[in-house]
Design a protein around this motif. Structure first.
Motif, PDB file in Angstrom:
ATOM      1  N   ILE A 108       0.770  -1.311   0.068  1.00  0.00           N
ATOM      2  CA  ILE A 108      -0.052  -0.046   0.097  1.00  0.00           C
ATOM      3  C   ILE A 108       0.925   1.329   0.096  1.00  0.00           C
ATOM      4  O   ILE A 108       1.502   1.527   1.005  1.00  0.00           O
ATOM      5  CB  ILE A 108      -0.952  -0.033   1.116  1.00  0.00           C
ATOM      6  N   GLY A 109       0.900   1.851  -1.001  1.00  0.00           N
ATOM      7  CA  GLY A 109       1.817   2.985  -1.255  1.00  0.00           C
ATOM      8  C   GLY A 109       1.198   4.293  -0.639  1.00  0.00           C
ATOM      9  O   GLY A 109       1.932   5.308  -0.481  1.00  0.00           O
ATOM     10  N   GLN A 110      -0.061   4.487  -0.662  1.00  0.00           N
ATOM     11  CA  GLN A 110      -0.731   5.570  -0.249  1.00  0.00           C
ATOM     12  C   GLN A 110      -0.992   5.641   1.351  1.00  0.00           C
ATOM     13  O   GLN A 110      -1.768   4.908   1.708  1.00  0.00           O
ATOM     14  CB  GLN A 110      -1.986   6.171  -0.965  1.00  0.00           C
ATOM     15  N   PRO A 111      -0.537   6.685   2.323  1.00  0.00           N
ATOM     16  CA  PRO A 111      -0.695   6.669   3.655  1.00  0.00           C
ATOM     17  C   PRO A 111      -2.056   6.696   3.875  1.00  0.00           C
ATOM     18  O   PRO A 111      -2.395   6.163   4.992  1.00  0.00           O
ATOM     19  CB  PRO A 111       0.094   7.992   4.181  1.00  0.00           C
ATOM     20  N   LYS A 112      -2.848   7.412   3.020  1.00  0.00           N
ATOM     21  CA  LYS A 112      -4.486   7.786   3.628  1.00  0.00           C
ATOM     22  C   LYS A 112      -5.066   6.139   3.488  1.00  0.00           C
ATOM     23  O   LYS A 112      -6.084   5.887   4.203  1.00  0.00           O
ATOM     24  CB  LYS A 112      -5.141   8.520   2.561  1.00  0.00           C
ATOM     25  N   HIS A 113      -4.742   5.279   2.635  1.00  0.00           N
ATOM     26  CA  HIS A 113      -5.394   3.955   2.544  1.00  0.00           C
ATOM     27  C   HIS A 113      -4.676   3.070   3.592  1.00  0.00           C
ATOM     28  O   HIS A 113      -5.547   2.179   4.470  1.00  0.00           O
ATOM     29  CB  HIS A 113      -4.768   3.308   1.272  1.00  0.00           C
ATOM     30  N   GLN A 114      -3.374   3.205   3.948  1.00  0.00           N
ATOM     31  CA  GLN A 114      -2.654   2.415   5.274  1.00  0.00           C
ATOM     32  C   GLN A 114      -3.734   2.949   6.389  1.00  0.00           C
ATOM     33  O   GLN A 114      -3.687   2.084   7.253  1.00  0.00           O
ATOM     34  CB  GLN A 114      -1.144   3.104   5.307  1.00  0.00           C
ATOM     35  N   VAL A 115      -3.756   4.172   6.653  1.00  0.00           N
ATOM     36  CA  VAL A 115      -4.546   4.648   7.633  1.00  0.00           C
ATOM     37  C   VAL A 115      -5.876   4.183   7.887  1.00  0.00           C
ATOM     38  O   VAL A 115      -6.057   3.591   9.162  1.00  0.00           O
ATOM     39  CB  VAL A 115      -4.687   6.094   7.732  1.00  0.00           C
ATOM     40  N   VAL A 116      -6.506   3.905   6.813  1.00  0.00           N
ATOM     41  CA  VAL A 116      -7.810   3.239   6.827  1.00  0.00           C
ATOM     42  C   VAL A 116      -7.944   1.744   7.254  1.00  0.00           C
ATOM     43  O   VAL A 116      -8.516   1.299   8.280  1.00  0.00           O
ATOM     44  CB  VAL A 116      -8.692   3.300   5.473  1.00  0.00           C
ATOM     45  N   LEU A 167       1.512  -2.100  15.218  1.00  0.00           N
ATOM     46  CA  LEU A 167       0.322  -1.434  14.740  1.00  0.00           C
ATOM     47  C   LEU A 167       0.131   0.145  15.034  1.00  0.00           C
ATOM     48  O   LEU A 167      -0.167   0.747  14.141  1.00  0.00           O
ATOM     49  CB  LEU A 167      -0.838  -2.267  14.744  1.00  0.00           C
ATOM     50  N   LEU A 168       0.148   0.372  16.249  1.00  0.00           N
ATOM     51  CA  LEU A 168      -0.006   1.887  16.675  1.00  0.00           C
ATOM     52  C   LEU A 168       0.819   2.696  15.867  1.00  0.00           C
ATOM     53  O   LEU A 168       0.609   3.817  15.622  1.00  0.00           O
ATOM     54  CB  LEU A 168       0.055   2.033  18.084  1.00  0.00           C
ATOM     55  N   GLY A 169       2.368   2.274  16.093  1.00  0.00           N
ATOM     56  CA  GLY A 169       3.166   2.915  15.566  1.00  0.00           C
ATOM     57  C   GLY A 169       3.139   3.204  13.996  1.00  0.00           C
ATOM     58  O   GLY A 169       3.325   4.294  13.647  1.00  0.00           O
ATOM     59  N   LEU A 170       2.805   2.092  13.333  1.00  0.00           N
ATOM     60  CA  LEU A 170       2.493   2.380  11.909  1.00  0.00           C
ATOM     61  C   LEU A 170       1.346   3.104  11.479  1.00  0.00           C
ATOM     62  O   LEU A 170       1.461   4.158  10.565  1.00  0.00           O
ATOM     63  CB  LEU A 170       2.367   0.941  11.294  1.00  0.00           C
ATOM     64  N   PHE A 171       0.345   3.039  12.446  1.00  0.00           N
ATOM     65  CA  PHE A 171      -0.940   3.824  12.387  1.00  0.00           C
ATOM     66  C   PHE A 171      -0.606   5.264  12.536  1.00  0.00           C
ATOM     67  O   PHE A 171      -0.906   6.237  11.488  1.00  0.00           O
ATOM     68  CB  PHE A 171      -1.873   3.187  13.403  1.00  0.00           C
ATOM     69  N   VAL A 172       0.133   5.548  13.533  1.00  0.00           N
ATOM     70  CA  VAL A 172       0.423   7.182  13.824  1.00  0.00           C
ATOM     71  C   VAL A 172       1.678   7.496  12.742  1.00  0.00           C
ATOM     72  O   VAL A 172       1.267   8.648  12.148  1.00  0.00           O
ATOM     73  CB  VAL A 172       1.086   7.364  15.262  1.00  0.00           C
ATOM     74  N   SER A 173       2.375   6.762  12.260  1.00  0.00           N
ATOM     75  CA  SER A 173       3.242   7.049  11.117  1.00  0.00           C
ATOM     76  C   SER A 173       2.415   7.560   9.874  1.00  0.00           C
ATOM     77  O   SER A 173       2.789   8.436   9.311  1.00  0.00           O
ATOM     78  CB  SER A 173       4.226   6.071  11.122  1.00  0.00           C
ATOM     79  N   ALA A 174       1.486   6.662   9.467  1.00  0.00           N
ATOM     80  CA  ALA A 174       0.909   6.840   8.233  1.00  0.00           C
ATOM     81  C   ALA A 174      -0.305   8.092   8.415  1.00  0.00           C
ATOM     82  O   ALA A 174      -0.494   8.941   7.602  1.00  0.00           O
ATOM     83  CB  ALA A 174      -0.177   5.592   8.149  1.00  0.00           C
ATOM     84  N   ALA A 175      -0.723   8.474   9.653  1.00  0.00           N
ATOM     85  CA  ALA A 175      -1.692   9.363   9.938  1.00  0.00           C
ATOM     86  C   ALA A 175      -0.680  10.687   9.835  1.00  0.00           C
ATOM     87  O   ALA A 175      -1.228  11.760   9.258  1.00  0.00           O
ATOM     88  CB  ALA A 175      -2.294   9.381  11.173  1.00  0.00           C
ATOM     89  N   VAL A 176       0.600  10.789  10.330  1.00  0.00           N
ATOM     90  CA  VAL A 176       1.288  12.076  10.124  1.00  0.00           C
ATOM     91  C   VAL A 176       1.392  12.313   8.871  1.00  0.00           C
ATOM     92  O   VAL A 176       1.673  13.335   8.142  1.00  0.00           O
ATOM     93  CB  VAL A 176       2.438  11.684  11.143  1.00  0.00           C
ATOM     94  N   ALA A 177       2.012  11.080   7.864  1.00  0.00           N
ATOM     95  CA  ALA A 177       2.258  11.202   6.605  1.00  0.00           C
ATOM     96  C   ALA A 177       0.963  11.989   5.893  1.00  0.00           C
ATOM     97  O   ALA A 177       1.001  12.763   4.927  1.00  0.00           O
ATOM     98  CB  ALA A 177       2.622  10.105   5.946  1.00  0.00           C
ATOM     99  N   VAL A 178      -0.139  11.530   6.133  1.00  0.00           N
ATOM    100  CA  VAL A 178      -1.473  12.057   5.457  1.00  0.00           C
ATOM    101  C   VAL A 178      -1.595  13.464   6.031  1.00  0.00           C
ATOM    102  O   VAL A 178      -1.776  14.466   4.856  1.00  0.00           O
ATOM    103  CB  VAL A 178      -2.739  11.112   5.703  1.00  0.00           C
ATOM    104  N   ALA A 179      -1.472  13.845   7.066  1.00  0.00           N
ATOM    105  CA  ALA A 179      -1.534  15.258   7.483  1.00  0.00           C
ATOM    106  C   ALA A 179      -0.385  16.341   6.899  1.00  0.00           C
ATOM    107  O   ALA A 179      -0.774  17.117   6.479  1.00  0.00           O
ATOM    108  CB  ALA A 179      -1.584  15.138   9.210  1.00  0.00           C
TER     109      ALA A 179
END
Length: 168
Positions: free
Chosen positions: A67-75, A148-160
């Motif tokens: 999954i290359g797009q962080p917004k898809h990773q966040v979901v 999973l929480l670390g990956l989730f936060v990382s992807a959310a920061v990338a989206v923001a």
């Protein structure tokens, strides 16, 4: 701005994956939490644990590589964090049975699900306690929660960050 049709196409795979995760984890929990005590135990528990480990590795690979797009990773990670992973761990705990052979004090599916969420989020109230092989499984669940929480936060920061930079 993307057209509505292209937006639907962009998110289709992500939504199918999200739905699949919810369905698979719900079914696994439903089936394994209602296994007859005669079937539950070491063999079924071990097979379930191996299947869970394979699923988790596949999910991690998917989040990081496919999954290359962080917004898809966040979901997808959000759905994993909120529903899929705790349900799958609870299913594996249930596959060991309810006679205090896995989680002491848990004698029904809802208690195993509660234990799984408490362990996954590393809250750890201590009212239910893992025993035997399930102690290692509980540690793995807590570590999975951290990762999973670390990956989730990382992807959310990338989206923001991406959204902030695209507005400038």
């Amino acid at each position: 701005m993307a057209k509505p049709h292209s937006l639907t196409r962009e998110w289709r795979g992500t939504m199918i994956a999200a739905g699949g995760m919810v369905i698979v984890s719900s079914l696994a929990f439903r089936i394994l939490s209602h296994v007859d005590e005669g079937l539950a135990g070491g063999t079924l528990g071990t097979v379930s644990t191996i299947a869970l480990a394979a699923w988790l590795l596949m999910q991690l690979w998917t989040y990081v590589v496919r999954i290359g797009q962080p917004k898809h990773q966040v979901v997808l990670m959000g759905i994993s964090f909120i529903q899929s992973v705790p349900f799958l761990y609870a299913a594996v705990y249930a596959s060991f049975g309810y006679t205090d052979s896995c989680v002491q004090g848990a004698d029904r599916a809802s208690e195993l699900l509660y234990f799984s969420y408490v362990t996954f989020t590393t809250v750890g109230y201590g009212d239910l306690q893992p025993v035997g092989m399930c102690r290692g499984l509980a540690v793995a669940e807590a570590v999975t929660g951290y990762i999973l929480l670390g990956l989730f936060v990382s992807a959310a920061v990338a989206v923001a960050s991406h959204n902030r930079h695209s507005k400038e």
